[in-house]
Design a protein around this motif. Structure first.
Motif, PDB file in Angstrom:
ATOM      1  N   TYR A   1       0.830  -1.211   0.000  1.00  0.00           N
ATOM      2  CA  TYR A   1       0.000   0.000   0.000  1.00  0.00           C
ATOM      3  C   TYR A   1       0.861   1.257   0.000  1.00  0.00           C
ATOM      4  O   TYR A   1       0.549   2.232  -0.706  1.00  0.00           O
ATOM      5  CB  TYR A   1      -0.934   0.002   1.215  1.00  0.00           C
TER       6      TYR A   1
ATOM      7  N   GLU B   1     -13.806  -2.939  -0.814  1.00  0.00           N
ATOM      8  CA  GLU B   1     -12.807  -3.730  -1.530  1.00  0.00           C
ATOM      9  C   GLU B   1     -13.369  -4.146  -2.885  1.00  0.00           C
ATOM     10  O   GLU B   1     -14.590  -4.251  -3.046  1.00  0.00           O
ATOM     11  CB  GLU B   1     -12.420  -4.968  -0.721  1.00  0.00           C
ATOM     12  N   PRO B   2     -12.508  -4.388  -3.863  1.00  0.00           N
ATOM     13  CA  PRO B   2     -12.991  -4.895  -5.149  1.00  0.00           C
ATOM     14  C   PRO B   2     -13.736  -6.215  -4.955  1.00  0.00           C
ATOM     15  O   PRO B   2     -13.496  -6.933  -3.980  1.00  0.00           O
ATOM     16  CB  PRO B   2     -11.687  -5.119  -5.943  1.00  0.00           C
TER      17      PRO B   2
ATOM     18  N   ASP C   1      -7.684  -7.461  -6.727  1.00  0.00           N
ATOM     19  CA  ASP C   1      -7.387  -6.224  -7.459  1.00  0.00           C
ATOM     20  C   ASP C   1      -6.700  -5.234  -6.512  1.00  0.00           C
ATOM     21  O   ASP C   1      -7.313  -4.266  -6.051  1.00  0.00           O
ATOM     22  CB  ASP C   1      -8.676  -5.626  -8.030  1.00  0.00           C
TER      23      ASP C   1
ATOM     24  N   VAL D   1      -4.596  -2.884  -6.963  1.00  0.00           N
ATOM     25  CA  VAL D   1      -4.492  -1.505  -7.447  1.00  0.00           C
ATOM     26  C   VAL D   1      -5.748  -0.718  -7.077  1.00  0.00           C
ATOM     27  O   VAL D   1      -5.669   0.422  -6.595  1.00  0.00           O
ATOM     28  CB  VAL D   1      -4.264  -1.474  -8.974  1.00  0.00           C
ATOM     29  N   GLN D   2      -6.929  -1.320  -7.286  1.00  0.00           N
ATOM     30  CA  GLN D   2      -8.172  -0.642  -6.939  1.00  0.00           C
ATOM     31  C   GLN D   2      -8.299  -0.475  -5.433  1.00  0.00           C
ATOM     32  O   GLN D   2      -8.758   0.562  -4.949  1.00  0.00           O
ATOM     33  CB  GLN D   2      -9.368  -1.441  -7.479  1.00  0.00           C
ATOM     34  N   ALA D   3      -7.881  -1.488  -4.670  1.00  0.00           N
ATOM     35  CA  ALA D   3      -7.923  -1.389  -3.208  1.00  0.00           C
ATOM     36  C   ALA D   3      -7.057  -0.226  -2.722  1.00  0.00           C
ATOM     37  O   ALA D   3      -7.456   0.539  -1.836  1.00  0.00           O
ATOM     38  CB  ALA D   3      -7.455  -2.699  -2.574  1.00  0.00           C
TER      39      ALA D   3
ATOM     40  N   GLU E   1      -6.242   2.446  -4.424  1.00  0.00           N
ATOM     41  CA  GLU E   1      -6.863   3.695  -4.837  1.00  0.00           C
ATOM     42  C   GLU E   1      -7.985   4.088  -3.869  1.00  0.00           C
ATOM     43  O   GLU E   1      -8.123   5.263  -3.501  1.00  0.00           O
ATOM     44  CB  GLU E   1      -7.425   3.571  -6.257  1.00  0.00           C
ATOM     45  N   ASN E   2      -8.761   3.105  -3.427  1.00  0.00           N
ATOM     46  CA  ASN E   2      -9.822   3.372  -2.445  1.00  0.00           C
ATOM     47  C   ASN E   2      -9.221   3.907  -1.141  1.00  0.00           C
ATOM     48  O   ASN E   2      -9.754   4.828  -0.525  1.00  0.00           O
ATOM     49  CB  ASN E   2     -10.622   2.100  -2.161  1.00  0.00           C
TER      50      ASN E   2
ATOM     51  N   GLN F   1      -7.825   7.623  -1.591  1.00  0.00           N
ATOM     52  CA  GLN F   1      -8.878   8.634  -1.614  1.00  0.00           C
ATOM     53  C   GLN F   1      -9.410   8.904  -0.214  1.00  0.00           C
ATOM     54  O   GLN F   1      -9.628  10.061   0.176  1.00  0.00           O
ATOM     55  CB  GLN F   1     -10.008   8.178  -2.537  1.00  0.00           C
TER      56      GLN F   1
END
Length: 327
Positions: free
Chosen positions: A80, A272-273, A280, A282-284, A286-287, A290
Motif C-alpha cells: 500500500y 474492496e474490489p 485487485d 491496485v483498486q484497493a 486507490e480506495n 482517496q
C-alpha cells in the motif's frame, strides 16, 4: 499466477468460482484449437462468474472473513505504501539496538503532503514470513514505531499507520525485553501527539499488537479485514480449551467491519474490489488513498489541542453502555 499456485491459495468457499473460471479457460482453449467463435459463450460464463463472486463475498461469515484477511496474497503495508505514496524513504531502527522487520516505517508523500507511514509487515512466503515473524512485532518493533511517530510530531508530519498482525510476539524474549511496557508506552504517547493520526486495519488486527499503533483520530478498516481483542483461535483455546472452535469465537467477538462500525469502534469501512483486495490490489490502494486524503484534509483544519481532545473522547466513548432500571 500458475494454476497450481492458484489452487493452493484457493479458499474453501471460493471453489464454485474456481470451477467456473476453469470452464471459461477450457472453452477458450477449445476455441483456439478448433478456430470456433465462442465469444458469446465466454461472455455468458464471465457474467455468471462475476455474479457468483459477488454473491460469495457479500455473504461471508466472520470465520470466512478471517480467512480472507489472512490470505497470503492480500496487499501488505509495503504494497500500500508503494502504491499510494509519490516518494518513500524507509527508516530503520529503534535507536536501542534493534530493527524489527515485523514493523516497517518511513517518510513519504501522499499527494503533496509529507507524511510518516508505518505498519506491520507480513511475509509473502514461508521464508519471508519467518524473517518477519509473521507480522508479530517485538518490543523493539513498537519502540521503532514510536520513534518514527515522535519524529513526525517534531516535524509536524501527519501519521498514517497500517494494522495487519495476528498479535504481538508472545515469545519469552518478548517478555524479557518488555513487550507489555512497549505497548503501554505507545498507547499513552499516541494520545499526546499533536499531529493528525489516521490508522487503517488493512488485514488482520489482533490484540494489543494491533492497538499499539492503533490510537488515532480516525480508524479506517477494509471491508474484509478483521479487528479483535484476541485472535479467535486464542479466544477459543481460553474459553473451550479447543483452538479448532475459532470460527465460533469469531461470531461472538464481533470482529468484522460492519459490527465494529455499529459499535462505534471504527469510523469508516473502505470498500474492496469484488473478490477482495487480493483480487485487485491496485483498486484497493486507490480506495485507500482517496479516503486517507479526505480524512487528512478534514483533520488538518483542527488545531493540535482540538485533535488531542477529540482523540481522547473517541476512546472514552468506546464500551460505554446504558442499563435500564429494573421495575
Amino acid at each position: 499466477m500458475m494454476a497450481g499456485e492458484r489452487r493452493t491459495l484457493l479458499l474453501d468457499f471460493e471453489k464454485p468460482l474456481a470451477e467456473l473460471e476453469s470452464q471459461i479457460q477450457q472453452v477458450r482453449d477449445k476455441s483456439s484449437e478448433l478456430g470456433v467463435d465462442v465469444a458469446d459463450q465466454i461472455r455468458d460464463l464471465e457474467q455468471r462468474a462475476r455474479h457468483v463472486r459477488q454473491e460469495i463475498f457479500s455473504k461471508l461469515t466472520p470465520g470466512q472473513t478471517l480467512q480472507v484477511a489472512r490470505h497470503p496474497r492480500r496487499p501488505s503495508t509495503l504494497d500500500y505504501i508503494q502504491a499510494i505514496s509519490d516518494e518513500w524513504l524507509e527508516l530503520h531502527g529503534d535507536r536501542r539496538g534493534s530493527d524489527d522487520p515485523a514493523i516497517v516505517g518511513g517518510v513519504g508523500r501522499l499527494g503533496q503532503q509529507p507524511v510518516v507511514m508505518l505498519g506491520h509487515q507480513k511475509g509473502r512466503d514461508t521464508k519471508d514470513n519467518v524473517a518477519r515473524n509473521f507480522g508479530m512485532a517485538s518490543p523493539g518493533g513498537y519502540r521503532k514505531a514510536m520513534r518514527l511517530m515522535e519524529h513526525a510530531n517534531r516535524f509536524s508530519l501527519p501519521i498514517l499507520t497500517f494494522i495487519d498482525t495476528p498479535a504481538a510476539w508472545a515469545g519469552i524474549d518478548a517478555e524479557k525485553f518488555g513487550q507489555g511496557e512497549a505497548i503501554a508506552y505507545n498507547l499513552r504517547e499516541m494520545f499526546r501527539l499533536d499531529v493528525p493520526i489516521i490508522c487503517t486495519v488493512i488485514g488482520e488486527g489482533g490484540s494489543g499488537g494491533a492497538l499499539a499503533i492503533g490510537v488515532g483520530d480516525r480508524l479506517l478498516m477494509f471491508e474484509h479485514a478483521v479487528y479483535s481483542v484476541a485472535p479467535p483461535e486464542a479466544c477459543a483455546a481460553i474459553l473451550w480449551r479447543d483452538a479448532q472452535k475459532g470460527p465460533i469465537a469469531a461470531e461472538s467477538l464481533k470482529i468484522t467491519a460492519p459490527d465494529l462500525l455499529k459499535l462505534g469502534i471504527i469510523d469508516e469501512i473502505l470498500p474492496e474490489p469484488i473478490g477482495a483486495a487480493h483480487s485487485d490490489p491496485v483498486q484497493a490502494a486507490e480506495n485507500l488513498k482517496q479516503s486517507l486524503g479526505h480524512h487528512l484534509a478534514d483533520l488538518q483544519k483542527m488545531s493540535g489541542a482540538e485533535r488531542r481532545e477529540l482523540r481522547y473522547q473517541k476512546f472514552r466513548r468506546m464500551g460505554v453502555f446504558s442499563q435500564a432500571n429494573e421495575s
